[in-house]
Design an enzyme around this catalytic site. Structure first.
Site, mmCIF file in Angstrom:
data_model
loop_
_atom_site.group_PDB
_atom_site.id
_atom_site.type_symbol
_atom_site.label_atom_id
_atom_site.label_comp_id
_atom_site.label_asym_id
_atom_site.label_seq_id
_atom_site.Cartn_x
_atom_site.Cartn_y
_atom_site.Cartn_z
ATOM 1 N N HIS A 36 0.801 -1.230 0.000
ATOM 2 C CA HIS A 36 0.000 0.000 0.000
ATOM 3 C C HIS A 36 0.829 1.272 0.000
ATOM 4 O O HIS A 36 0.263 2.361 0.061
ATOM 5 C CB HIS A 36 -0.923 0.025 1.225
ATOM 6 C CG HIS A 36 -2.117 -0.864 1.109
ATOM 7 N ND1 HIS A 36 -3.262 -0.506 0.416
ATOM 8 C CD2 HIS A 36 -2.358 -2.104 1.584
ATOM 9 C CE1 HIS A 36 -4.142 -1.482 0.488
ATOM 10 N NE2 HIS A 36 -3.623 -2.470 1.191
ATOM 11 N N LYS A 62 -8.891 13.323 4.720
ATOM 12 C CA LYS A 62 -8.027 12.136 4.686
ATOM 13 C C LYS A 62 -7.029 12.265 5.822
ATOM 14 O O LYS A 62 -6.967 13.296 6.497
ATOM 15 C CB LYS A 62 -7.316 12.005 3.343
ATOM 16 C CG LYS A 62 -6.567 13.250 2.910
ATOM 17 C CD LYS A 62 -5.943 13.065 1.542
ATOM 18 C CE LYS A 62 -6.962 13.133 0.437
ATOM 19 N NZ LYS A 62 -7.163 11.884 -0.277
ATOM 20 N N ARG A 63 -6.264 11.237 6.026
ATOM 21 C CA ARG A 63 -5.231 11.265 7.055
ATOM 22 C C ARG A 63 -4.291 12.436 6.818
ATOM 23 O O ARG A 63 -3.955 12.763 5.686
ATOM 24 C CB ARG A 63 -4.472 9.937 7.015
ATOM 25 C CG ARG A 63 -3.414 9.733 8.054
ATOM 26 C CD ARG A 63 -3.031 8.248 8.098
ATOM 27 N NE ARG A 63 -2.713 7.719 6.787
ATOM 28 C CZ ARG A 63 -1.482 7.707 6.250
ATOM 29 N NH1 ARG A 63 -0.461 8.208 6.922
ATOM 30 N NH2 ARG A 63 -1.271 7.181 5.062
ATOM 31 N N LYS A 93 0.325 13.993 1.480
ATOM 32 C CA LYS A 93 -1.032 14.292 1.028
ATOM 33 C C LYS A 93 -1.238 15.803 0.825
ATOM 34 O O LYS A 93 -2.207 16.228 0.237
ATOM 35 C CB LYS A 93 -2.056 13.724 2.000
ATOM 36 C CG LYS A 93 -2.027 12.185 2.052
ATOM 37 C CD LYS A 93 -3.025 11.628 3.044
ATOM 38 C CE LYS A 93 -2.938 10.115 3.146
ATOM 39 N NZ LYS A 93 -3.442 9.401 1.964
ATOM 40 N N THR A 142 -8.804 6.066 -2.125
ATOM 41 C CA THR A 142 -10.166 5.557 -2.348
ATOM 42 C C THR A 142 -11.190 6.653 -2.122
ATOM 43 O O THR A 142 -12.300 6.583 -2.645
ATOM 44 C CB THR A 142 -10.475 4.354 -1.437
ATOM 45 O OG1 THR A 142 -10.116 4.664 -0.088
ATOM 46 C CG2 THR A 142 -9.716 3.113 -1.888
ATOM 47 N N LYS A 192 -14.910 7.683 -4.055
ATOM 48 C CA LYS A 192 -16.183 7.988 -3.387
ATOM 49 C C LYS A 192 -16.701 9.358 -3.809
ATOM 50 O O LYS A 192 -17.906 9.537 -4.055
ATOM 51 C CB LYS A 192 -16.000 7.926 -1.873
ATOM 52 C CG LYS A 192 -15.591 6.568 -1.346
ATOM 53 C CD LYS A 192 -15.037 6.652 0.066
ATOM 54 C CE LYS A 192 -14.299 5.388 0.446
ATOM 55 N NZ LYS A 192 -13.525 5.519 1.690
#
Length: 856
Positions: free
Chosen positions: A394, A586-587, A592, A694, A698
């Protein structure tokens, strides 16, 4: 006769047949409503069951019952239906002795189950009407359910989607994880800063789960290994553990869509074998009497204990071993019930998927069980291991590829360390020596043992060596796994590496969370689209139709109004649904790049201040994220977002054209409210660093446009929905690699762009933190002095240009509506059903096992 779940052959029809399948007539819909399978009670039957459980299971009455009691009664009534189907499922699997997939994951981010289970049973409207008749609002009672705090981010949510799809597609399966008492943490924001509090999600029990004491496992840990020599010169290893930990299983049934089958998520709770020492207590050691109990229970207390300390590292490794050891013993128990310790058929009946490196310790543990306890030879045991295990990677981040100090293994798992040494010796002197004779540098790079001041076990190398398949989770990620992360392993085993692009379940992430849009799809795509997400392409021809555009955007508007109310309730900030809802949830991690988003917000704020006459499209930037407790810079970014938000939201000079919201304690139930309301989905990771993502899927399914880099699944999403219907910016993977190879200097960007320089210099002031000069300086330092490892400054200008394109398109309402509809209608590829079919056919060699309805 009951309306059955569509057969597997029906799911794999040719495109023309699929096109016919989605054109359901009103008569077919009526047939589904009027012919009830055994899990389809009538409104009156469900009312009667709920009231019965309210009185007899909960012990209260309709007049006195709290909303919590009503919710518990509804769960009890629904469980009657689910457990009946579970019994049918397990009986069928046992009767047919099916091959099963055992999915090992440290996280299963299940969220809430009530609405999801009602939708999967297709009785949501029945339950809503039943409760209305009883004078109860279904939304109010469903809000009583706490989120199951069993995960953190995408890894855990992916596992939850996959187990839903395994059940829906009738694949014999079991999910294995840890029964965390407190989960990660409940996030509070105090003074703009993240504060971690226990997330006691099951303080009063969880009615969805069932304890299975008959399947308790006793797990050894610590101690020493004795080498015993037999009279025939045989050698036997005997592990004498220092402690035994009891693993108590809790089962959460996961019901497939239309109750196709019910699979089990089995979670292990740690307990002491002797929970209370009477001798110590009687001697006056009232606290010490529970020391063993406390130490054992700590293992399943918290998701991801802080491993910046020595004790944290030890606890985390113990956690991973504990749940893998429990799971493998349970797998062997189930296998031997039918095969009586004959392991010749084990690999034909058992498949095990390692969801990242967290369960990697399962590899030496299975070797230990087969060799030390079951008496198999090393070669026979290793053959089984390499035929059973598969590994999903991952991440490409080096710090996320787990490495454990050898001394921890020596203390906690001495026998496993011996086994790892043996695996490593045979690998280096077998395949590696054959491929690169005498090349010690290659051996050092590929070794499971990393040499250095502190020797470490490379868990990712162990996974690759022992697994028959290794997959990445998006096309670009899988390519990088082969070419950048494990090129030598790919040279040794060229057929081992493959790709399975991630997916999300359309049942939760459209049917349950966006019911109005789901009804629109029922109309244009037929009622089977939750099983065939590709059928939603039926909306594409309507994307330019003004009537359908209006309907689609009215649904979006109502979702935005609902989110605006939630933001007001949680954050005390008024936001207008007329504004662009630009969302990044998100985290919190540097790669990110939430801080890139923040830099743009500050840049836009400066423009509004410098030109009071400037009119922009009103925008609301919405964040939700948790930072790991020891990740100081990530927590500083959260503080900066909140400090900037406080200033902007209360600055009347900008006339409410810009708002910033940080929603605390982001979790699945909040995501279900945020995602359907989003106009823009921020997927802005540095190209080459996000494995897949992911949340991007969504958001797109729910009609948001992606603002992102060509990274992870973004590449595949824009290929399906059209790059012209999204906003791509920034360096490509190749350009990122080239820039880093040539030498990246963030100061060049700082000095060349006056707007960027001004924004970064703002961090050194007290403009956003009155009286605290430089309270946000750590962010500037990380980007300049720290070398900007994720190229935030390099992508800043391109990111600003992408936001201008967002504004331009949003002003053209018809163009925006068309793009939103095409995104939503083009996501068929990103169903978790497709992903699980890929795993089943290309990795697990697994076949469906259809469960007959007892009423049919």
């Amino acid at each position: 006769m009951a309306v059955k779940h569509p057969s597997k052959s029906a799911r794999k029809t040719a495109p023309a047949a699929k096109e016919n399948a989605v054109k359901k007539t009103a008569a077919a819909v009526e047939a589904t409503v009027n012919h009830h399978p055994s899990w389809h009670p009538s409104v009156e039957e469900l009312k009667k069951s709920i009231v019965h459980h309210l009185r007899c299971s909960i012990g209260t009455s309709e007049q006195k019952a709290s909303r919590l009691a009503w919710w518990q009664a509804v769960v009890a009534a629904v469980n009657e239906l689910i457990f009946e189907r579970l019994t049918q499922t397990q009986f069928t699997h046992a009767q047919k002795d099916t091959r099963a997939i055992n999915y090992l994951s440290a996280e299963f981010l299940m969220g809430r189950l009530t609405v999801n289970n009602l939708c999967n049973l297709e009785i949501y409207q029945t339950a809503k009407q039943a409760l209305t008749d009883l004078g109860v609002d279904i939304n109010e009672i469903c809000d009583e359910e706490p989120d199951m705090a069993l995960g953190n981010g995408g890894l855990g949510r992916l596992a939850a989607c996959y187990i839903d799809s395994m059940a829906t597609l009738d694949y014999p399966s079991v999910g294995y994880g840890i029964h965390y008492e407190n989960g990660l943490f409940r996030q509070e924001i105090r003074g703009g800063r993240q504060v971690e509090r226990p997330d006691s999600w099951r303080e009063y029990g969880c009615p969805w789960e069932v304890c299975r004491p008959e399947s308790v496992q006793n797990i050894p840990i610590g101690g020493y290994v004795e080498t015993q020599h037999g009279p025939d010169d045989s050698i036997r290893k005997v592990w004498h553990p220092a402690h035994i930990i009891k693993g108590v299983p809790w089962d959460i049934p996961v019901v497939g869509f239309r109750a196709s089958s019910v699979t089990i998520l089995r979670l292990w709770e740690s307990r002491a074998t002797e929970s209370f020492n009477w001798d110590v207590f009687n001697a006056g050691g009232y606290v010490d009497a529970q020391e063993e109990k406390s130490a054992a229970e700590a293992i399943s207390k918290v998701l991801y204990p802080n491993d910046s300390t020595e004790a944290g590292k030890m606890l985390r490794l113990t956690q991973q071993y504990f749940f893998c050891a429990c799971s493998l013993r349970d797998i062997l128990r189930r296998y031997n019930r039918a095969h009586h310790h004959d392991y010749s058929d084990f690999a034909n009946k058992i498949a095990i998927q390692l969801n990242d490196t967290h369960p990697a310790i399962a590899i030496p543990e299975l070797m230990r069980l087969l060799v030390d306890e079951e008496g198999l030879s090393w070669d026979n045991a290793w053959k089984i291991v390499t035929e059973v295990f598969a590994y999903t990677n991952h991440t490409l981040l080096p710090e996320a590829l787990e490495k454990w100090p050898l001394y921890l293994f020596e203390k906690l798992l001495p026998r496993h360390l011996e086994i790892i040494y043996e695996i490593n010796y045979r690998f280096l002197n077998g395949p590696v020596e054959a491929m690169w004779p005498g090349d010690n540098d290659k051996k050092a790079k590929l070794s499971i043992i990393e040499e250095g001041m502190v020797k470490k076990v490379r868990m990712a190398n162990l996974c690759v060596i022992a697994s028959h398949h290794v997959n990445g989770v998006a096309e670009i990620h899988s390519k990088l796994v082969k070419e950048a992360l494990f090129p030598e392993f790919d040279a040794i085993w060229p057929n081992k590496f493959c790709n399975v692009t991630n997916g999300v379940t359309p049942r939760r992430w459209l049917l349950a969370c966006n019911p109005e849009l789901a009804k629109l799809y029922d109309e244009v795509a037929g009622i089977d689209w939750p099983l065939h997400l590709e059928a939603c392409a039926a909306l594409r021809p309507y994307a330019s139709d003004p009537t359908y555009q209006q309907r689609f955007m009215e649904i979006k508007r109502r979702n935005k109004e609902a989110l605006a109310r939630e933001i007001k309730r949680l954050c005390q900030v008024e936001v207008s649904p007329d504004a662009i809802f630009d969302v990044q949830v998100k985290r919190l991690h540097e790669y990110k790049r939430q801080h890139l988003n923040l830099l743009y917000i500050m840049h836009l704020y400066r423009k509004l201040l410098s030109d009071p006459s400037l009119k922009i499209v009103p925008q609301v930037f919405i964040f939700g994220a948790k930072a790991a407790p020891a990740y100081t810079l990530a927590k500083d970014i959260i503080y900066a977002i909140n400090a900037v938000a406080e200033r902007i939201n209360n600055d009347h000079r900008i006339h409410n054209q810009l708002k910033v919201v940080f929603i605390p304690n982001y979790r699945v139930s909040l995501a279900e409210k945020i995602i359907p309301a989003a106009d823009v989905s921020e997927q802005i990771s540095t190209a080459g660093y996000e494995a897949s993502g992911t949340s991007n899927m969504k958001f797109s399914i729910n009609g948001a446009l992606t603002l992102g880099t060509m990274d992870g699944a973004n590449i595949e999403i824009v290929a399906e929905a059209g790059i012209e219907n999204n906003f791509i910016f920034g360096l490509s993977v190749a350009e990122v690699q080239d820039l880093k190879r040539r030498g990246y200097n963030p100061w060049n960007y700082y000095n060349a762009n006056p707007d960027l320089k001004a924004v970064l210099d703002w961090f050194d002031s007290d403009y956003f933190t009155p009286g605290e000069m430089g309270a946000l300086s750590s962010i500037k330092r990380s980007l300049l002095d720290g070398g900007d490892p994720f190229l935030v400054l390099a992508d800043f200008e391109s990111y600003c240009a992408a936001h201008k394109r967002v504004e331009e398109m949003y002003r053209d309402k018809a163009r925006w509506a068309r793009a939103a509809m095409l995104n939503s209608a083009s996501m068929g590829k990103f169903s978790s059903d497709r992903a699980i079919e890929d795993y089943a056919h290309h990795i697990w060699n697994l076949k469906n096992c259809e469960i007959k309805d007892s009423a049919s």
